[in-house]
Design a protein around this motif. Structure first.
Motif, PDB file in Angstrom:
ATOM      1  N   LYS A  97       0.861  -1.175   0.000  1.00 57.16           N
ATOM      2  CA  LYS A  97       0.000   0.000   0.000  1.00 57.16           C
ATOM      3  C   LYS A  97       0.903   1.232   0.000  1.00 57.16           C
ATOM      4  CE  LYS A  97      -4.211  -1.777   0.432  1.00 57.16           C
ATOM      5  NZ  LYS A  97      -5.291  -1.513  -0.541  1.00 57.16           N
ATOM      6  N   PHE A  98       0.600   2.150  -0.885  1.00 54.26           N
ATOM      7  CA  PHE A  98       1.407   3.362  -1.027  1.00 54.26           C
ATOM      8  C   PHE A  98       0.664   4.531  -0.399  1.00 54.26           C
ATOM      9  CE2 PHE A  98       3.159   6.662  -4.220  1.00 54.26           C
ATOM     10  CZ  PHE A  98       4.146   7.049  -3.323  1.00 54.26           C
ATOM     11  N   VAL A  99       1.264   5.093   0.667  1.00 53.48           N
ATOM     12  CA  VAL A  99       0.648   6.184   1.423  1.00 53.48           C
ATOM     13  C   VAL A  99       1.525   7.423   1.305  1.00 53.48           C
ATOM     14  CG1 VAL A  99      -0.145   6.970   3.688  1.00 53.48           C
ATOM     15  CG2 VAL A  99      -0.369   4.559   3.051  1.00 53.48           C
ATOM     16  N   VAL A 100       0.936   8.524   0.897  1.00 56.25           N
ATOM     17  CA  VAL A 100       1.629   9.809   0.815  1.00 56.25           C
ATOM     18  C   VAL A 100       1.062  10.727   1.884  1.00 56.25           C
ATOM     19  CG1 VAL A 100       2.073  11.858  -0.595  1.00 56.25           C
ATOM     20  CG2 VAL A 100       2.084   9.583  -1.656  1.00 56.25           C
ATOM     21  N   ALA A 101       1.921  11.233   2.750  1.00 54.32           N
ATOM     22  CA  ALA A 101       1.519  12.222   3.750  1.00 54.32           C
ATOM     23  C   ALA A 101       2.160  13.545   3.359  1.00 54.32           C
ATOM     24  CB  ALA A 101       1.959  11.789   5.150  1.00 54.32           C
ATOM     25  N   ASP A 102       1.432  14.345   2.610  1.00 51.25           N
ATOM     26  CA  ASP A 102       1.964  15.631   2.143  1.00 51.25           C
ATOM     27  C   ASP A 102       1.363  16.730   2.999  1.00 51.25           C
ATOM     28  OD1 ASP A 102       3.011  17.779   0.846  1.00 51.25           O
ATOM     29  OD2 ASP A 102       2.559  17.052  -1.174  1.00 51.25           O
ATOM     30  N   MET A 103       2.098  17.113   4.039  1.00 51.01           N
ATOM     31  CA  MET A 103       1.572  18.057   5.012  1.00 51.01           C
ATOM     32  C   MET A 103       1.907  19.505   4.684  1.00 51.01           C
ATOM     33  SD  MET A 103      -0.082  15.966   6.772  1.00 51.01           S
ATOM     34  CE  MET A 103      -0.619  16.932   8.188  1.00 51.01           C
ATOM     35  N   ASP A 104       2.394  19.735   3.477  1.00 53.36           N
ATOM     36  CA  ASP A 104       2.599  21.107   3.020  1.00 53.36           C
ATOM     37  C   ASP A 104       1.279  21.629   2.447  1.00 53.36           C
ATOM     38  OD1 ASP A 104       4.824  22.676   3.331  1.00 53.36           O
ATOM     39  OD2 ASP A 104       5.381  22.633   1.224  1.00 53.36           O
ATOM     40  N   PRO A 105       0.959  22.903   2.658  1.00 54.01           N
ATOM     41  CA  PRO A 105      -0.256  23.461   2.066  1.00 54.01           C
ATOM     42  C   PRO A 105      -0.006  23.938   0.636  1.00 54.01           C
ATOM     43  CG  PRO A 105       0.750  25.089   3.502  1.00 54.01           C
ATOM     44  CD  PRO A 105       1.609  23.847   3.579  1.00 54.01           C
ATOM     45  N   TYR A 106      -0.978  23.702  -0.237  1.00 53.47           N
ATOM     46  CA  TYR A 106      -0.852  24.130  -1.631  1.00 53.47           C
ATOM     47  C   TYR A 106      -2.121  24.857  -2.059  1.00 53.47           C
ATOM     48  CZ  TYR A 106       3.036  20.858  -1.633  1.00 53.47           C
ATOM     49  OH  TYR A 106       4.200  20.197  -1.325  1.00 53.47           O
ATOM     50  N   HIS A 107      -1.985  25.640  -3.113  1.00 53.91           N
ATOM     51  CA  HIS A 107      -3.094  26.455  -3.615  1.00 53.91           C
ATOM     52  C   HIS A 107      -2.990  26.487  -5.137  1.00 53.91           C
ATOM     53  CE1 HIS A 107      -5.520  30.076  -4.397  1.00 53.91           C
ATOM     54  NE2 HIS A 107      -6.040  29.904  -3.194  1.00 53.91           N
ATOM     55  N   TRP A 108      -4.124  26.455  -5.820  1.00 55.66           N
ATOM     56  CA  TRP A 108      -4.098  26.408  -7.283  1.00 55.66           C
ATOM     57  C   TRP A 108      -3.468  27.647  -7.900  1.00 55.66           C
ATOM     58  CZ3 TRP A 108      -6.500  30.151 -10.225  1.00 55.66           C
ATOM     59  CH2 TRP A 108      -7.406  30.981  -9.562  1.00 55.66           C
ATOM     60  N   TYR A 109      -3.452  28.774  -7.170  1.00 57.18           N
ATOM     61  CA  TYR A 109      -2.931  30.034  -7.722  1.00 57.18           C
ATOM     62  C   TYR A 109      -1.665  30.480  -7.007  1.00 57.18           C
ATOM     63  CZ  TYR A 109      -2.774  34.991  -9.056  1.00 57.18           C
ATOM     64  OH  TYR A 109      -2.374  36.226  -9.514  1.00 57.18           O
ATOM     65  N   PHE A 110      -1.673  30.444  -5.679  1.00 55.45           N
ATOM     66  CA  PHE A 110      -0.571  31.016  -4.913  1.00 55.45           C
ATOM     67  C   PHE A 110       0.615  30.072  -4.768  1.00 55.45           C
ATOM     68  CE2 PHE A 110      -4.390  33.195  -3.402  1.00 55.45           C
ATOM     69  CZ  PHE A 110      -4.011  34.520  -3.563  1.00 55.45           C
ATOM     70  N   LYS A 111       0.347  28.766  -4.669  1.00 54.55           N
ATOM     71  CA  LYS A 111       1.433  27.809  -4.425  1.00 54.55           C
ATOM     72  C   LYS A 111       1.014  26.464  -5.014  1.00 54.55           C
ATOM     73  CE  LYS A 111       4.128  25.720  -0.670  1.00 54.55           C
ATOM     74  NZ  LYS A 111       4.192  25.485   0.782  1.00 54.55           N
ATOM     75  N   HIS A 112       1.548  26.164  -6.191  1.00 53.74           N
ATOM     76  CA  HIS A 112       1.091  25.002  -6.935  1.00 53.74           C
ATOM     77  C   HIS A 112       1.585  23.697  -6.315  1.00 53.74           C
ATOM     78  CE1 HIS A 112       0.913  27.739 -10.763  1.00 53.74           C
ATOM     79  NE2 HIS A 112      -0.044  28.008  -9.902  1.00 53.74           N
ATOM     80  N   LEU A 113       0.797  22.632  -6.491  1.00 57.30           N
ATOM     81  CA  LEU A 113       1.236  21.293  -6.145  1.00 57.30           C
ATOM     82  C   LEU A 113       2.465  20.968  -6.995  1.00 57.30           C
ATOM     83  CD1 LEU A 113       0.227  18.832  -4.452  1.00 57.30           C
ATOM     84  CD2 LEU A 113      -0.866  18.013  -6.532  1.00 57.30           C
ATOM     85  N   PRO A 114       3.561  20.510  -6.377  1.00 54.76           N
ATOM     86  CA  PRO A 114       4.790  20.286  -7.150  1.00 54.76           C
ATOM     87  C   PRO A 114       4.640  19.129  -8.134  1.00 54.76           C
ATOM     88  CG  PRO A 114       5.031  19.457  -4.924  1.00 54.76           C
ATOM     89  CD  PRO A 114       3.735  20.201  -4.954  1.00 54.76           C
ATOM     90  N   ALA A 115       5.530  19.100  -9.097  1.00 52.49           N
ATOM     91  CA  ALA A 115       5.470  18.085 -10.142  1.00 52.49           C
ATOM     92  C   ALA A 115       5.542  16.681  -9.563  1.00 52.49           C
ATOM     93  CB  ALA A 115       6.608  18.307 -11.136  1.00 52.49           C
ATOM     94  N   ASP A 116       6.353  16.481  -8.517  1.00 52.19           N
ATOM     95  CA  ASP A 116       6.461  15.158  -7.893  1.00 52.19           C
ATOM     96  C   ASP A 116       5.110  14.710  -7.357  1.00 52.19           C
ATOM     97  OD1 ASP A 116       8.510  17.182  -7.365  1.00 52.19           O
ATOM     98  OD2 ASP A 116       9.793  15.535  -6.760  1.00 52.19           O
ATOM     99  N   GLY A 117       4.418  15.647  -6.681  1.00 52.69           N
ATOM    100  CA  GLY A 117       3.109  15.325  -6.121  1.00 52.69           C
ATOM    101  C   GLY A 117       2.099  14.989  -7.199  1.00 52.69           C
ATOM    102  N   ARG A 118       2.117  15.768  -8.281  1.00 52.98           N
ATOM    103  CA  ARG A 118       1.176  15.506  -9.380  1.00 52.98           C
ATOM    104  C   ARG A 118       1.455  14.152 -10.019  1.00 52.98           C
ATOM    105  NH1 ARG A 118       2.654  20.816 -10.605  1.00 52.98           N
ATOM    106  NH2 ARG A 118       3.751  20.134 -12.501  1.00 52.98           N
ATOM    107  N   ALA A 119       2.733  13.801 -10.125  1.00 57.68           N
ATOM    108  CA  ALA A 119       3.099  12.539 -10.768  1.00 57.68           C
ATOM    109  C   ALA A 119       2.687  11.331  -9.930  1.00 57.68           C
ATOM    110  CB  ALA A 119       4.603  12.504 -11.024  1.00 57.68           C
ATOM    111  N   LEU A 120       2.770  11.462  -8.601  1.00 57.31           N
ATOM    112  CA  LEU A 120       2.517  10.319  -7.728  1.00 57.31           C
ATOM    113  C   LEU A 120       1.058  10.201  -7.304  1.00 57.31           C
ATOM    114  CD1 LEU A 120       5.634  10.355  -5.356  1.00 57.31           C
ATOM    115  CD2 LEU A 120       5.383   9.423  -7.656  1.00 57.31           C
ATOM    116  N   ALA A 121       0.283  11.271  -7.463  1.00 59.19           N
ATOM    117  CA  ALA A 121      -1.071  11.319  -6.902  1.00 59.19           C
ATOM    118  C   ALA A 121      -1.908  10.121  -7.332  1.00 59.19           C
ATOM    119  CB  ALA A 121      -1.755  12.629  -7.304  1.00 59.19           C
ATOM    120  N   ARG A 122      -1.919   9.832  -8.620  1.00 57.93           N
ATOM    121  CA  ARG A 122      -2.823   8.785  -9.097  1.00 57.93           C
ATOM    122  C   ARG A 122      -2.332   7.379  -8.763  1.00 57.93           C
ATOM    123  NH1 ARG A 122      -0.190  10.917 -13.457  1.00 57.93           N
ATOM    124  NH2 ARG A 122       0.844   9.492 -14.940  1.00 57.93           N
TER     125      ARG A 122
END
Length: 363
Positions: A97-122
């Motif tokens: 089971k793959f669990v990601v705990a991303d406790m950094d806050p992100y915002h669609w305009y002010f602070k984008h989800l990083p490329a690593d997060g987008r790649a691993l999300a699905r």
């Protein structure tokens, strides 16, 4: 994994010399108590920053094939360079089971989800984030199927040990927090950044030398520089109360680690009210939730004028007990493993982590 004996591969968020002490202690305690079968730590971010990223990610693939974890727990993928083909390679070498705990806050305009997060999300079975509205939607838009709220916590090995007495108190208010700017100018600063700056100025104007401000990004006229992360408790205990204004003031159920660290250190904490806080906290004497930034200074004055030193010390002790009951980092990380199917009894977790655990080190 119904046996409750998981094999955990932990990939911490450890830039530079920083160490995730709480999770490492949790894994050590669970392993020593026989509640998990095996545990390994690979500080991928540190290795990538210090060396050859592709080589380090290839090394991690080999570790997955050899160790065969049943749970891979990744803290904050940003900066690791992990891609979808890495996860596919892991899957070919182990059933987990793959669990990601991303406790950094992100915002669609002010602070984008990083490329690593987008790649691993699905590819993640579960993603944990520290808010329950926008932060959840960020990862869902990136393809994550199961996104859940998880609160920020504090490491009980680092905080909650100094005696709570008035002998340490030299000021009325301490504020710890950085003023984060943006390379795109004021219009792209984090949503609460302007109010955080204004709060600091108002506290300085109202309390003068009885106010201290620590963190990066402040001018010398108002700030006193940064302090080491694990040395915050002594600074917190140097004042009667702590103050904060969140960078994401409208995110439901969100708070940074500022809240649990402050409470565990023993203080009365004044901070931003968020949607969901009424159900999380209700009314607590040591946690003052303020809806408007402009009201924080008057409310601090009102609290200091209406309470005795003895009252404040008692509230600080209650804060520490509350934090230990709800926001211990080692306990929460054990619960993340249970979310992935580890099946560890909660009473056994409490017993296993009740002492002074050593930190699991990287092989």
């Amino acid at each position: 994994m119904s046996r409750g004996l998981g094999r955990v591969l932990y990939l911490p968020n450890e830039p530079g010399d920083f160490v995730q002490r709480g999770p490492r202690r949790a894994l050590s305690g669970l392993l020593e108590a026989g509640l998990i079968e095996g545990a390994r730590v690979v500080s991928l971010l540190r290795r990538v920053q210090a060396g050859d990223g592709p080589a380090e990610r290839e090394r991690l693939r080999a570790i997955v094939r050899e160790f065969k974890p049943t749970i891979i727990l990744l803290d904050k993928p940003a900066g690791t360079g992990l891609r979808s083909d890495d996860i596919q390679a892991w899957r070919s070498g182990a059933d987990f089971k793959f669990v990601v705990a991303d406790m950094d806050p992100y915002h669609w305009y002010f602070k984008h989800l990083p490329a690593d997060g987008r790649a691993l999300a699905r590819y993640a079975d579960i993603v944990f984030v520290p808010g329950s509205s926008l932060f959840v939607r960020n990862y869902r838009r990136a393809g994550a199927k199961d996104v859940r709220w998880n609160p920020h916590t504090y490491d009980p090995g680092s905080f909650g040990h100094l005696e709570i007495t008035n002998d340490t108190v030299a000021k009325d208010v301490v504020m710890i927090g950085s003023l984060i700017g943006s390379r795109f100018g004021r219009l792209r600063r984090l949503p609460g950044a302007v109010d955080r700056g204004r709060l600091a100025a108002e506290l300085k104007h109202s309390f003068g030398s009885s106010f201290a401000l620590f963190g990066s990004g402040w001018t010398e006229e108002i700030g006193s520089g940064s302090i080491p992360f694990h040395d915050q408790e002594r600074t917190i205990r140097s004042a009667w109360v702590t103050a904060n204004w969140d960078h994401f003031p409208k995110e439901s159920h969100y708070f940074s680690d500022r809240l649990p660290i402050s409470l565990a250190s023993g203080t009365v904490h004044f901070t931003t009210w968020h949607p969901g806080y009424d159900e999380l906290f209700g009314k607590l004497p040591f946690l003052r939730l303020v809806r408007r930034r402009a009201d924080i200074v008057p409310e601090i004055h009102g609290y200091l004028e209406s309470t005795s030193p003895g009252d404040r010390l008692e509230h600080a002790r209650q804060a520490r007990v509350f934090a230990a009951r709800h926001y211990r980092q080692d306990i929460k990380y054990a619960e993340l493993l249970n979310a992935a199917g580890a099946g560890i009894d909660r009473t056994a977790i409490q017993r296993a982590l009740s002492g002074d655990q050593t930190m699991l080190t990287e092989e």
